[in-house]
Each structure stands twice: as structure tokens, then as C-alpha cells.
Design an enzyme around this catalytic site. Structure first.
Site, PDB file in Angstrom:
ATOM      1  N   CYS A  12      21.150  48.385  43.370  1.00 22.76           N
ATOM      2  CA  CYS A  12      21.542  46.970  43.301  1.00 22.76           C
ATOM      3  C   CYS A  12      21.187  46.218  44.576  1.00 22.76           C
ATOM      4  O   CYS A  12      21.167  44.983  44.591  1.00 22.76           O
ATOM      5  CB  CYS A  12      23.029  46.847  43.023  1.00 22.76           C
ATOM      6  SG  CYS A  12      23.532  47.716  41.531  1.00 22.76           S
TER       7      CYS A  12
ATOM      8  N   HIS B  40      25.437  39.972  45.048  1.00 28.02           N
ATOM      9  CA  HIS B  40      25.094  40.789  43.876  1.00 28.02           C
ATOM     10  C   HIS B  40      26.170  40.582  42.825  1.00 28.02           C
ATOM     11  O   HIS B  40      27.369  40.640  43.138  1.00 28.02           O
ATOM     12  CB  HIS B  40      25.008  42.259  44.304  1.00 28.02           C
ATOM     13  CG  HIS B  40      25.002  43.208  43.147  1.00 28.02           C
ATOM     14  ND1 HIS B  40      24.205  43.003  42.038  1.00 28.02           N
ATOM     15  CD2 HIS B  40      25.693  44.352  42.900  1.00 28.02           C
ATOM     16  CE1 HIS B  40      24.411  43.987  41.172  1.00 28.02           C
ATOM     17  NE2 HIS B  40      25.310  44.803  41.674  1.00 28.02           N
TER      18      HIS B  40
ATOM     19  N   ASN C 232      26.046  42.778  34.830  1.00 30.24           N
ATOM     20  CA  ASN C 232      25.545  43.278  36.120  1.00 30.24           C
ATOM     21  C   ASN C 232      24.145  43.835  35.874  1.00 30.24           C
ATOM     22  O   ASN C 232      23.992  44.856  35.211  1.00 30.24           O
ATOM     23  CB  ASN C 232      26.508  44.354  36.634  1.00 30.24           C
ATOM     24  CG  ASN C 232      26.025  45.040  37.913  1.00 30.24           C
ATOM     25  OD1 ASN C 232      24.840  45.096  38.199  1.00 30.24           O
ATOM     26  ND2 ASN C 232      26.958  45.582  38.673  1.00 30.24           N
TER      27      ASN C 232
HETATM   28  C1  LIG Z   1      34.772  49.320  36.531  1.00 31.63           C
HETATM   29  C2  LIG Z   1      35.973  48.488  36.967  1.00 31.63           C
HETATM   30  C3  LIG Z   1      35.920  47.103  36.332  1.00 31.63           C
HETATM   31  C4  LIG Z   1      37.221  49.189  36.474  1.00 31.63           C
HETATM   32  O1  LIG Z   1      38.345  48.469  36.887  1.00 31.63           O
HETATM   33  P1  LIG Z   1      39.556  49.226  37.558  1.00 31.63           P
HETATM   34  O2  LIG Z   1      40.661  48.273  37.729  1.00 31.63           O
HETATM   35  O3  LIG Z   1      39.029  49.936  38.769  1.00 31.63           O
HETATM   36  O4  LIG Z   1      39.920  50.243  36.410  1.00 31.63           O
HETATM   37  P2  LIG Z   1      40.366  51.751  36.524  1.00 31.63           P
HETATM   38  O5  LIG Z   1      39.189  52.633  36.337  1.00 31.63           O
HETATM   39  O6  LIG Z   1      41.213  51.978  37.727  1.00 31.63           O
HETATM   40  O7  LIG Z   1      41.269  51.857  35.242  1.00 31.63           O
HETATM   41  C5  LIG Z   1      42.445  51.041  35.094  1.00 31.63           C
HETATM   42  C6  LIG Z   1      43.024  51.266  33.705  1.00 31.63           C
HETATM   43  O8  LIG Z   1      42.136  50.712  32.717  1.00 31.63           O
HETATM   44  C7  LIG Z   1      41.740  51.723  31.787  1.00 31.63           C
HETATM   45  N1  LIG Z   1      40.334  51.517  31.450  1.00 31.63           N
HETATM   46  C8  LIG Z   1      39.253  52.004  32.109  1.00 31.63           C
HETATM   47  N2  LIG Z   1      38.130  51.573  31.524  1.00 31.63           N
HETATM   48  C9  LIG Z   1      38.511  50.798  30.501  1.00 31.63           C
HETATM   49  C10 LIG Z   1      37.808  50.050  29.539  1.00 31.63           C
HETATM   50  N3  LIG Z   1      36.478  49.989  29.511  1.00 31.63           N
HETATM   51  N4  LIG Z   1      38.531  49.328  28.658  1.00 31.63           N
HETATM   52  C11 LIG Z   1      39.868  49.340  28.646  1.00 31.63           C
HETATM   53  N5  LIG Z   1      40.592  50.039  29.534  1.00 31.63           N
HETATM   54  C12 LIG Z   1      39.910  50.753  30.454  1.00 31.63           C
HETATM   55  C13 LIG Z   1      41.971  53.026  32.484  1.00 31.63           C
HETATM   56  O9  LIG Z   1      42.205  54.060  31.553  1.00 31.63           O
HETATM   57  C14 LIG Z   1      43.171  52.726  33.332  1.00 31.63           C
HETATM   58  O10 LIG Z   1      44.326  52.807  32.521  1.00 31.63           O
HETATM   59  P3  LIG Z   1      45.738  53.324  33.128  1.00 31.63           P
HETATM   60  O11 LIG Z   1      46.092  52.325  34.217  1.00 31.63           O
HETATM   61  O12 LIG Z   1      46.638  53.274  31.950  1.00 31.63           O
HETATM   62  O13 LIG Z   1      45.467  54.684  33.664  1.00 31.63           O
HETATM   63  C15 LIG Z   1      36.020  48.364  38.487  1.00 31.63           C
HETATM   64  O14 LIG Z   1      36.316  49.604  39.061  1.00 31.63           O
HETATM   65  C16 LIG Z   1      34.769  47.855  39.078  1.00 31.63           C
HETATM   66  O15 LIG Z   1      34.362  46.759  38.821  1.00 31.63           O
HETATM   67  N6  LIG Z   1      34.120  48.642  39.964  1.00 31.63           N
HETATM   68  C17 LIG Z   1      32.909  48.298  40.673  1.00 31.63           C
HETATM   69  C18 LIG Z   1      31.844  47.992  39.729  1.00 31.63           C
HETATM   70  C19 LIG Z   1      30.580  47.679  40.437  1.00 31.63           C
HETATM   71  O16 LIG Z   1      30.501  46.808  41.230  1.00 31.63           O
HETATM   72  N7  LIG Z   1      29.549  48.392  40.096  1.00 31.63           N
HETATM   73  C20 LIG Z   1      28.255  48.164  40.543  1.00 31.63           C
HETATM   74  C21 LIG Z   1      28.074  48.423  41.973  1.00 31.63           C
HETATM   75  S1  LIG Z   1      26.438  48.046  42.274  1.00 31.63           S
END
Ligand SMILES: CC(C)(COP(=O)(O)OP(=O)(O)OC[C@H]1O[C@@H](n2cnc3c(N)ncnc32)[C@H](O)[C@@H]1OP(=O)(O)O)[C@@H](O)C(=O)NCCC(=O)NCCS
Length: 314
Positions: free
Chosen positions: A113, A239, A270
Site C-alpha cells: 500500500c 492511503h 481499499n
Molecule cells: C479489519 C478491521 C476493520 C477490523 O476491525 P476491528 O475493530 O479491529 O475488529 P476485530 O477484528 O477486533 O473484531 C471485532 C469484533 O468484530 C467481529 N468481526 C470481525 N470481522 C467481522 C466482519 N467482517 N463482520 C462482522 N463482524 C466481524 C469479531 O468477531 C469481533 O467480535 P467480538 O468482539 O464479539 O469478538 C480493522 O482491524 C482494520 O481496519 N484494520 C486495518 C486495516 C487496514 O488498514 N488494512 C490495510 C493496511 S494497508
């Protein structure tokens, strides 16, 4: 020695729009959850006739036209991508040919990215040093080829598209010094085994934490190195990883309300290396960015790699 700047910007968005409602069943999610956690409402997904080469060529062609150049005046093509289906030859060599350059130097950059901002930094130095006069820098991804539609952590985030700029000599310096680096201790947080296989994985929470806190510092350093104060900045184009990361960075930087912030992710998803030039071109098209505006670019991703610079818009 000539001072490098941006001469033109272009982009290409695949025709097919995929709303959250189309992907939620495969990942047991909801439209509301995706919007809340990422800001994404819909994304563009490329069809079989839209490849890294075809999308990259289309974006580059527009950027070259807008720069007022003939493709034969382009002497170097740099492509930032992680989703070109061939390990070799490069996507750049084919795009240089399709674009109609006169056998321009061409190579791909693998910085995920952060690849587009790496490409802009290299292009600026090539022009400054005299190794090239007009460099096309393209960020292009067909991430739908390497993303598993059943993976809850990535399927709703990643998407397809292309953006490009032309870097060449200008009367006043238009590209500030790059602030870049890598943190190989976190090498495994985002990875993909190879082209053509849906093996992209991401430890989202760790990436989120790293990006939200470390990247604001990198962005402020880029401003400092360019000698541009926060009050002199017009645009913030990070980004397009996640709207919550963008919000956290803006808060950590104490970005003034007058700075317009790119939010292309809402309907583009993204798109990794393509996200910054896509967002920039969108802001120009919507009238949110004007010639002479100063934009702070900050890119970050797998590696972990990052790069930031201040650019002046053509
Ligand atoms: C991916 C992302 C949106 C997930 O959000 P988050 O708040 O970290 O989510 P988590 O993985 O901690 O999960 C939180 C809860 O949502 C749930 N969950 C995870 N993915 C899910 C989905 N697709 N839909 C619904 N629920 C989901 C999990 O099971 C968890 O449930 P719980 O609290 O009951 O255990 C976030 O981590 C993110 O944006 N990360 C960076 C992404 C990024 O920038 N990537 C590119 C870098 S170049």
C-alpha cells in the site's frame, strides 16, 4: 539538474460496483458493521477484461494527456502493485508498450500500500538527478484476484482500481522530501503468497494500531521536511485503508478544519497502491483540489512499509 513536480494525474475505476449487501453473506457480516468499522459502503471490482495492465494503462494514458505530453516523451514507467499475475516480466514493461512510449525504462515496485509514494519518491530523484525527464508512476491493484471472499478480516476491505501521475521538471519544486522506512519486525502482519491465489491475510487490529499512531508522526515529519506548516496545507490524502485510521491520524496531527481530507474509500474500498492517486484524482474532479494546492500524502502497508511527502498539484 531540474526540480521535479507533478505534471498530470489520472485514474481508472472498474465498471462494476459491489455494495456491502453483495458480500456480507459470505463473511457473516452486515452493511452496518462494515460501514461503522471501515467507512466502506461499496467498492469497484474488476471484471475478467480488466487487468492490472489494462487498468494501469488507462490511468497512465489520462495522466499523460493531462500533462500535455506525447507518450513518446515518457522515458520511465514505474508501477506499484502486488497483484500483477506474473512474477516476471513486470507490469511496467507491458504498460510502457501499451501506452506507446519509445521503449521507456520500466520496472515494478513492491512496497504494497506504500508503493505509490515510494514510486513518486524514486521518480522525483530520477528527474532531479537527470536519469529521466518524464516518469509515469502508476499505482494499480486487482486485489479481488488475491482476496478470499470468505475471509472476514479482508473480504470487505480490499478492492480494485488504478491511479497515475506524471513526474517531470517544473518551474518550482512540486515534490517535497520523502520520509520513508520499514518495520520488518512486523513482517507477517499482512501477507500474500503469490499472484493469482486468494491468500491475502491481515492481522487487522495490529495494523490498525500501528497505522493510527505511528503514521501521524511520519506525516508530520514530511510536512516539516517540506517546510510546510499545518496552516499552509490544503489537502490530506492518506492511503485509503480505513476511515477510522484516517480520523485517528487527523486527530493525532491536530489537522486544522480547513484541510480537506480524502474519503475515497467510502465507494472505492481499499485499493492498496492505487488508493492515493485514485483519491487525488477524485478530489480534483470534484473541485475539492485545485492547481497549486499543497497535498500531504502518507502511505503505509505490508512490510510494514511507509512513505510520505508533500506534493503541489498541477
Ligand atoms: C479489519 C478491521 C476493520 C477490523 O476491525 P476491528 O475493530 O479491529 O475488529 P476485530 O477484528 O477486533 O473484531 C471485532 C469484533 O468484530 C467481529 N468481526 C470481525 N470481522 C467481522 C466482519 N467482517 N463482520 C462482522 N463482524 C466481524 C469479531 O468477531 C469481533 O467480535 P467480538 O468482539 O464479539 O469478538 C480493522 O482491524 C482494520 O481496519 N484494520 C486495518 C486495516 C487496514 O488498514 N488494512 C490495510 C493496511 S494497508
Amino acid at each position: 539538474m531540474s526540480e521535479p513536480g507533478l505534471l498530470g494525474v489520472g485514474s481508472y475505476r472498474p465498471a462494476r460496483i459491489v455494495p456491502n449487501s453483495e458480500i456480507v453473506d459470505a463473511i457473516d457480516s452486515t452493511d452496518e458493521w462494515i460501514q461503522q468499522r471501515s467507512g466502506i459502503r461499496e467498492r469497484r471490482i474488476a471484471g475478467p477484461d480488466e487487468s492490472v495492465v489494462s487498468m494501469g494503462t488507462a490511468a497512465a494514458r489520462t495522466a499523460v494527456e493531462r500533462a500535455g505530453l506525447d507518450p513518446q516523451q515518457v522515458d520511465c514507467v514505474i508501477v506499484a502493485t502486488v497483484s500483477h499475475p506474473l512474477a516476471t516480466p513486470s507490469a511496467a514493461a507491458r504498460i510502457a508498450f501499451e501506452l506507446g512510449t519509445d521503449q521507456a525504462a520500466a520496472f515494478d515496485v513492491s512496497a504494497a500500500c506504500a508503493g505509490f509514494c515510494h514510486g513518486v519518491a524514486v521518480a522525483a530523484d530520477l528527474v532531479r538527478g537527470g536519469s529521466a525527464r518524464h516518469v509515469v508512476v502508476i499505482g494499480v491493484e486487482k486485489l479481488s484476484d488475491i482476496t478470499d471472499p470468505h475471509d472476514r478480516g479482508t473480504a470487505f476491505i480490499f478492492a480494485d482500481g488504478a491511479g497515475a501521475v506524471v513526474v517531470g521538471p517544473t518551474e518550482s519544486a512540486g515534490i517535497g522530501p520523502v520520509v520513508w522506512g520499514s518495520d520488518g519486525e512486523q513482517y507477517d502482519l499482512i501477507r500474500s503468497i503469490g499472484p493469482g491465489e486468494p491468500t491475502l491475510t491481515m492481522q487487522g487490529r495490529e495494523v490498525f494500531r500501528w497505522a493510527s499512531y505511528s503514521m501521524a508522526k511520519v506525516a508530520l515529519q514530511a510536512l516539516d521536511r517540506a517546510g510546510v506548516g499545518l496552516d499552509e496545507l490544503d489537502l490530506f490524502v492518506p492511503h485509503q485503508a480505513n476511515n477510522r485510521i484516517t480520523d485517528a491520524m487527523a486527530r493525532a496531527m491536530s489537522l486544522p478544519d480547513t484541510v480537506r481530507i480524502a474519503r475515497d474509500i467510502v465507494d472505492a474500498g481499499n485499493t492498496s497502491a492505487a488508493s492515493i492517486p485514485l483519491a487525488l484524482d477524485r478530489m480534483i474532479a470534484d473541485g475539492d483540489a485545485r492547481p497549486g494546492d499543497r497535498a500531504l500524502l502518507v502511505a503505509f502497508g505490508a512490510g510494514l512499509s511507509y512513505a510520505a511527502q508533500v506534493v503541489t498539484l498541477p
